[in-house]
Design a protein around this motif. Structure first.
Motif, PDB file in Angstrom:
ATOM      1  N   ARG A 258       0.835  -1.155   0.009  1.00 34.25           N
ATOM      2  CA  ARG A 258      -0.026   0.002  -0.053  1.00 34.25           C
ATOM      3  C   ARG A 258       1.058   1.039  -0.168  1.00 34.25           C
ATOM      4  N   VAL A 259       1.947   1.242   1.176  1.00 37.12           N
ATOM      5  CA  VAL A 259       2.812   2.482   1.064  1.00 37.12           C
ATOM      6  C   VAL A 259       3.429   2.529  -0.338  1.00 37.12           C
ATOM      7  N   GLY A 260       3.914   1.526  -1.050  1.00 34.18           N
ATOM      8  CA  GLY A 260       4.657   1.675  -2.145  1.00 34.18           C
ATOM      9  C   GLY A 260       3.803   2.172  -3.186  1.00 34.18           C
ATOM     10  N   LEU A 261       2.820   1.594  -3.362  1.00 31.88           N
ATOM     11  CA  LEU A 261       1.621   2.049  -4.515  1.00 31.88           C
ATOM     12  C   LEU A 261       1.506   3.588  -4.187  1.00 31.88           C
ATOM     13  N   ALA A 262       0.935   3.809  -3.206  1.00 26.65           N
ATOM     14  CA  ALA A 262       0.801   5.318  -2.804  1.00 26.65           C
ATOM     15  C   ALA A 262       1.883   6.139  -3.173  1.00 26.65           C
ATOM     16  N   GLU A 263       3.099   6.042  -2.748  1.00 24.08           N
ATOM     17  CA  GLU A 263       4.388   6.983  -2.944  1.00 24.08           C
ATOM     18  C   GLU A 263       4.632   6.938  -4.577  1.00 24.08           C
ATOM     19  N   SER A 264       4.246   5.855  -5.035  1.00 25.83           N
ATOM     20  CA  SER A 264       4.654   5.797  -6.809  1.00 25.83           C
ATOM     21  C   SER A 264       3.787   6.686  -7.196  1.00 25.83           C
ATOM     22  N   LEU A 265       2.368   6.714  -6.974  1.00 22.75           N
ATOM     23  CA  LEU A 265       1.504   7.247  -7.491  1.00 22.75           C
ATOM     24  C   LEU A 265       1.447   8.903  -7.346  1.00 22.75           C
TER      25      LEU A 265
ATOM     26  N   TYR B 229       4.321  10.431  -9.203  1.00 26.04           N
ATOM     27  CA  TYR B 229       3.721  10.374 -10.585  1.00 26.04           C
ATOM     28  C   TYR B 229       3.159  11.833 -10.973  1.00 26.04           C
ATOM     29  N   VAL B 230       1.904  11.944  -9.842  1.00 21.20           N
ATOM     30  CA  VAL B 230       1.294  13.029  -9.922  1.00 21.20           C
ATOM     31  C   VAL B 230       1.976  14.353  -9.908  1.00 21.20           C
ATOM     32  N   MET B 231       2.810  14.375  -9.023  1.00 19.30           N
ATOM     33  CA  MET B 231       3.533  15.632  -8.771  1.00 19.30           C
ATOM     34  C   MET B 231       4.468  16.057 -10.073  1.00 19.30           C
TER      35      MET B 231
ATOM     36  N   LEU C  41      -1.028  18.483  -4.838  1.00 17.58           N
ATOM     37  CA  LEU C  41      -1.934  17.312  -5.343  1.00 17.58           C
ATOM     38  C   LEU C  41      -1.380  16.058  -5.021  1.00 17.58           C
ATOM     39  N   GLY C  42      -0.143  15.862  -5.013  1.00 16.52           N
ATOM     40  CA  GLY C  42       0.760  14.622  -4.528  1.00 16.52           C
ATOM     41  C   GLY C  42       0.250  14.455  -3.176  1.00 16.52           C
ATOM     42  N   VAL C  43       0.573  15.379  -2.295  1.00 21.65           N
ATOM     43  CA  VAL C  43       0.219  15.211  -0.750  1.00 21.65           C
ATOM     44  C   VAL C  43      -1.346  14.819  -0.579  1.00 21.65           C
ATOM     45  N   HIS C  44      -2.112  15.130  -1.470  1.00 27.46           N
ATOM     46  CA  HIS C  44      -3.647  14.751  -1.135  1.00 27.46           C
ATOM     47  C   HIS C  44      -3.709  13.303  -1.624  1.00 27.46           C
TER      48      HIS C  44
END
Length: 347
Positions: free
Chosen positions: A33-40, A43-45, A79-82
């Motif tokens: 979960r952490v890995g996917l969230a950090e990647s996404l 990516y957004v940023m 937006l990445g933090v969100h």
């Protein structure tokens, strides 16, 4: 898959007469979960940040100026933090992750996961912007006039009784049109700077190293302040905006020397992408071998900045009990003054 768990029953709770159903499939493994969230979130940023650079460069001033890049990265960070803040903390920056490990706020064993996720998100974002703004077209010159901005349309030609459908994707030739297909790192039509940072012609390696150390130190010093619950932290729910404004401020004030990378993973992953995509090894040779500076200097600056805040401010907070007593005394004094004023008015 082991990490995917399917519930036999869907949990249903009643709140004010409204049924709230639990998802049938969810990730239980925290590392995943952490890995996917950090990647996404990375990516957004990066998509918003690199996209703003691509638009300014290829538009030659028609679609924004330097402030557009500052806003693109600042809002992209917000937006990445969100996107990942509640799951991974949305570091989006290896210098932040290393600093958090150094000060005991993140386990060292989690560092490789964060760095890999950030590299992956940054690399994919670079590939996305390349596809959106380059994507060499195979259209003939007779169709070039049919390309319009910001739309996708279909032109149907009737040839020998058959209908041939051609789909045109505008904007995909922006970089190609700007540089004529000549992908260069330096020069009047250089485009490598869309993806990675490069020093200004007047900047030496030493000055650039200091620039990156100082910029990242300011980033981490302020991040420590924004998260210090015993000081004046960002208001609950407003953390993304505060962090985005911080990045915007650094770009406005400290960005002209070398593009304010202040982030190893933000710089190295897109740089590797450009080396693969056609810019070649020059992306590592340019700027007297600049590539290692954004990789090494930011973690040093991050630890120095966070350490400075901790040494001069955080370590000297009074114990929580004393702080509470002080606040109570202040409130009591204010209340007494208010009562005295009321008594005077009544008299």
């Amino acid at each position: 898959m082991k990490d995917l768990v399917q519930s036999v029953e869907v949990g249903v709770s009643q709140r004010k007469g409204v049924k709230v159903s639990r998802s049938k499939v969810w990730l239980q493994n925290e590392v995943v979960r952490v890995g996917l969230a950090e990647s996404l979130c990375t990516y957004v940023m990066m998509v918003f940040g690199l996209g703003s650079v691509a638009q300014v460069v290829t538009g030659q001033g028609a679609f924004g100026q330097y402030i557009s890049i500052n806003l693109g990265f600042g809002l992209g960070v917000a937006l990445g933090v969100h996107v990942g803040g509640k799951v991974s903390g949305a570091h989006m920056n290896a210098a932040v992750s290393i600093t958090m490990c150094a000060f005991g706020r993140l386990a060292w064993k989690m560092l490789p996961l964060y760095v890999f996720a950030q590299l992956l998100g940054s690399f994919l974002a670079a590939g996305t912007i390349y596809a959106v703004y380059y994507g060499e077209s195979t259209l003939g010159s007779e169709h070039q006039h049919e390309l319009l901005l910001s739309c996708v349309f279909i032109v149907i030609h009737k040839t020998n009784g058959f209908c041939i459908c051609n789909v045109f994707f505008p904007h995909t030739e922006a970089i190609f049109d700007y540089c004529g297909g000549n992908l260069t790192v330096t020069g009047a039509r250089a485009t490598a700077g869309i993806f990675a940072t490069y020093p200004a012609p007047y900047l030496s390696l030493l000055a650039g190293f200091i620039d990156q150390v100082f910029g990242t130190a300011m980033l981490l010093l302020c991040l420590m302040a924004l998260s210090d619950q015993k000081n004046k932290p960002a208001a609950a729910g407003n953390e993304p905006v505060a962090v985005g404004l911080l990045v915007l401020l650094i770009g406005i004030s400290l960005g002209s020397n070398s593009g304010y990378a202040i982030n190893p993973t933000r710089d190295i992953a897109p740089r590797v992408f450009t080396a693969i995509a056609g810019w070649g090894a020059e992306v590592f040779r340019s700027g007297n071998g600049w590539w290692w500076v954004p990789l090494v200097a930011p973690p040093i600056g991050g630890i120095l900045g966070a350490g400075l805040y901790k040494a001069l401010v955080e370590m000297h907070h009074p114990p929580l009990s004393e702080q509470s007593e002080g606040l109570l005394e202040e409130e009591t004094v204010a209340l007494e003054k208010q009562e005295n004023n009321c008594a005077n008015v009544c008299v």
